[in-house]
Design a protein around this motif. Structure first.
Motif, PDB file in Angstrom:
ATOM      1  N   PRO A   1     -32.195  -5.098 -31.165  1.00 52.27           N
ATOM      2  CA  PRO A   1     -32.609  -3.894 -31.732  1.00 52.27           C
ATOM      3  C   PRO A   1     -31.212  -3.010 -32.445  1.00 52.27           C
ATOM      4  CG  PRO A   1     -33.420  -3.526 -29.312  1.00 52.27           C
ATOM      5  CD  PRO A   1     -32.756  -5.397 -29.050  1.00 52.27           C
ATOM      6  N   PHE A   2     -30.513  -3.245 -31.859  1.00 55.78           N
ATOM      7  CA  PHE A   2     -28.760  -3.209 -32.517  1.00 55.78           C
ATOM      8  C   PHE A   2     -28.620  -3.461 -33.284  1.00 55.78           C
ATOM      9  CE2 PHE A   2     -24.240  -3.905 -32.543  1.00 55.78           C
ATOM     10  CZ  PHE A   2     -23.687  -2.084 -33.252  1.00 55.78           C
TER      11      PHE A   2
ATOM     12  N   TRP B   1     -30.872  -5.390 -35.778  1.00 53.28           N
ATOM     13  CA  TRP B   1     -32.360  -4.867 -36.386  1.00 53.28           C
ATOM     14  C   TRP B   1     -31.527  -3.718 -36.783  1.00 53.28           C
ATOM     15  CZ3 TRP B   1     -34.912  -0.565 -35.075  1.00 53.28           C
ATOM     16  CH2 TRP B   1     -35.896  -0.092 -35.814  1.00 53.28           C
ATOM     17  N   VAL B   2     -31.209  -2.667 -36.278  1.00 52.57           N
ATOM     18  CA  VAL B   2     -31.335  -1.351 -37.052  1.00 52.57           C
ATOM     19  C   VAL B   2     -29.882  -1.348 -38.102  1.00 52.57           C
ATOM     20  CG1 VAL B   2     -29.822   0.488 -36.559  1.00 52.57           C
ATOM     21  CG2 VAL B   2     -31.482  -0.113 -35.148  1.00 52.57           C
TER      22      VAL B   2
ATOM     23  N   HIS C   1     -22.771   6.009 -35.910  1.00 51.26           N
ATOM     24  CA  HIS C   1     -23.841   6.480 -36.472  1.00 51.26           C
ATOM     25  C   HIS C   1     -24.694   6.445 -37.435  1.00 51.26           C
ATOM     26  CE1 HIS C   1     -26.478  10.606 -35.728  1.00 51.26           C
ATOM     27  NE2 HIS C   1     -27.060   9.746 -35.181  1.00 51.26           N
TER      28      HIS C   1
ATOM     29  N   ARG D   1     -28.622   3.966 -37.252  1.00 46.59           N
ATOM     30  CA  ARG D   1     -29.859   4.456 -36.333  1.00 46.59           C
ATOM     31  C   ARG D   1     -29.835   6.289 -37.078  1.00 46.59           C
ATOM     32  NH1 ARG D   1     -29.725   7.862 -31.413  1.00 46.59           N
ATOM     33  NH2 ARG D   1     -27.252   7.646 -31.418  1.00 46.59           N
TER      34      ARG D   1
ATOM     35  N   ARG E   1     -32.082   5.003 -40.893  1.00 52.20           N
ATOM     36  CA  ARG E   1     -32.978   3.906 -39.471  1.00 52.20           C
ATOM     37  C   ARG E   1     -34.377   4.902 -39.307  1.00 52.20           C
ATOM     38  NH1 ARG E   1     -35.587  -0.362 -40.895  1.00 52.20           N
ATOM     39  NH2 ARG E   1     -37.377   1.177 -41.772  1.00 52.20           N
TER      40      ARG E   1
ATOM     41  N   GLU F   1     -24.284   2.675 -29.398  1.00 53.90           N
ATOM     42  CA  GLU F   1     -25.015   2.816 -29.920  1.00 53.90           C
ATOM     43  C   GLU F   1     -25.948   1.563 -29.743  1.00 53.90           C
ATOM     44  OE1 GLU F   1     -26.569   3.959 -32.985  1.00 53.90           O
ATOM     45  OE2 GLU F   1     -25.288   6.110 -32.372  1.00 53.90           O
TER      46      GLU F   1
ATOM     47  N   ALA G   1     -29.823   2.178 -29.751  1.00 56.79           N
ATOM     48  CA  ALA G   1     -31.070   0.985 -30.605  1.00 56.79           C
ATOM     49  C   ALA G   1     -32.110   1.420 -30.251  1.00 56.79           C
ATOM     50  CB  ALA G   1     -29.633   0.629 -31.337  1.00 56.79           C
TER      51      ALA G   1
ATOM     52  N   ALA H   1     -34.361   4.160 -30.068  1.00 61.20           N
ATOM     53  CA  ALA H   1     -34.875   4.016 -31.487  1.00 61.20           C
ATOM     54  C   ALA H   1     -35.705   3.254 -31.802  1.00 61.20           C
ATOM     55  CB  ALA H   1     -33.543   4.045 -32.767  1.00 61.20           C
ATOM     56  N   LEU H   2     -35.638   1.808 -31.656  1.00 63.35           N
ATOM     57  CA  LEU H   2     -36.723   0.749 -31.663  1.00 63.35           C
ATOM     58  C   LEU H   2     -38.021   1.836 -30.755  1.00 63.35           C
ATOM     59  CD1 LEU H   2     -38.400  -1.513 -32.536  1.00 63.35           C
ATOM     60  CD2 LEU H   2     -37.264  -2.167 -30.316  1.00 63.35           C
TER      61      LEU H   2
END
Length: 237
Positions: free
Chosen positions: A39-40, A42-43, A163, A166, A169, A200, A204, A207-208
């Motif tokens: 996910p990190f 991806w962000v 930061h 994220r 996104r 992060e 992340a 965040a996903l």
């Protein structure tokens, strides 16, 4: 009388099985770390084209400055002051026409938003161009409220470089056409910056889930016209 000897635990133990177990656990740990990094990555990759410097950022009507720590004396922390100073640069360059400062005012005697507003006004941003959101309890809350409560459709989000991916996104997931500007903090706050980048990675992952589920912010509230009023000043002689 015949007796049979019972093998001791040491004689029954298999050294190879112990090594195999340790290898499997190590492989599992590495796999979990790599999975957590997806996910990190991806962000990072999905926001690469939306992250800019002050000089290269496209114009947007509103800058969204995300809150950070306030010192005991009521002044912004270094990281928060850096975000605010970037917003001042954006306003002075004509890249934004209004600034939405969004932070935590959830407990008595702690008010990020008013501290942010005072810093911007002292730096020369007209007071009627600064709008405060006192319920920006998280990055997602700030983005979602900017869209739903303040009607922001296009914005430049301002924070630190670690930061920023994220933040961009999440604001885009909230329905805002978002670009971002991040402050480089390694030279002045190396420990906080390294910690920020490390933080992060798990953030992340969360965040996903937020992008998929799009939950309501902690506090939504009624529509506020502060940003509309600030932008309307653009056409006022």
């Amino acid at each position: 009388m015949t007796t049979s000897a019972t093998p001791s635990p040491a004689e029954n133990s298999d050294p190879d099985s112990g090594r195999r177990l340790r290898r499997r656990l190590a492989l599992l740990a590495v796999s979990l770390v790599l999975l957590g990094c997806v996910p990190f990555l991806w962000v990072l990759t999905s926001t690469g084209n939306q992250r800019h410097s002050v000089d290269s950022v496209p114009e947007r009507p509103v800058a969204i400055v995300l809150g950070a720590g306030v010192r005991p004396d009521g002044l912004p922390s270094y990281l928060l002051a850096q975000r605010l100073d970037l917003a001042v640069e954006l306003y002075e360059a004509g890249s934004v026409q209004a600034v939405l400062v969004t932070g935590d005012n959830g407990v008595e005697h702690y008010n990020e938003t008013d501290t942010m507003r005072d810093h911007l006004v002292a730096a020369g941003v007209p007071e009627d161009r600064v709008v405060g959101d006192h319920a920006g309890f998280s990055t997602w809350d700030s983005c979602a409220r900017a869209r739903e409560v303040f009607g922001v459709e296009e914005a430049t989000v301002v924070t630190q470089e670690f930061h920023l991916p994220r933040a961009v996104r999440l604001c885009r997931a909230a329905g805002i056409d978002t670009v971002g500007v991040g402050g480089a903090s390694m030279d002045q706050r190396a420990v906080a910056t390294v910690y920020g980048w490390a933080r992060e990675v798990p953030a992340a992952v969360a965040a996903l889930g937020t992008v998929v589920l799009r939950p309501d912010p902690r506090f939504l509230g009624d529509y506020e016209t502060g940003v509309d009023d600030a932008l309307a000043l653009e056409s006022t002689p």
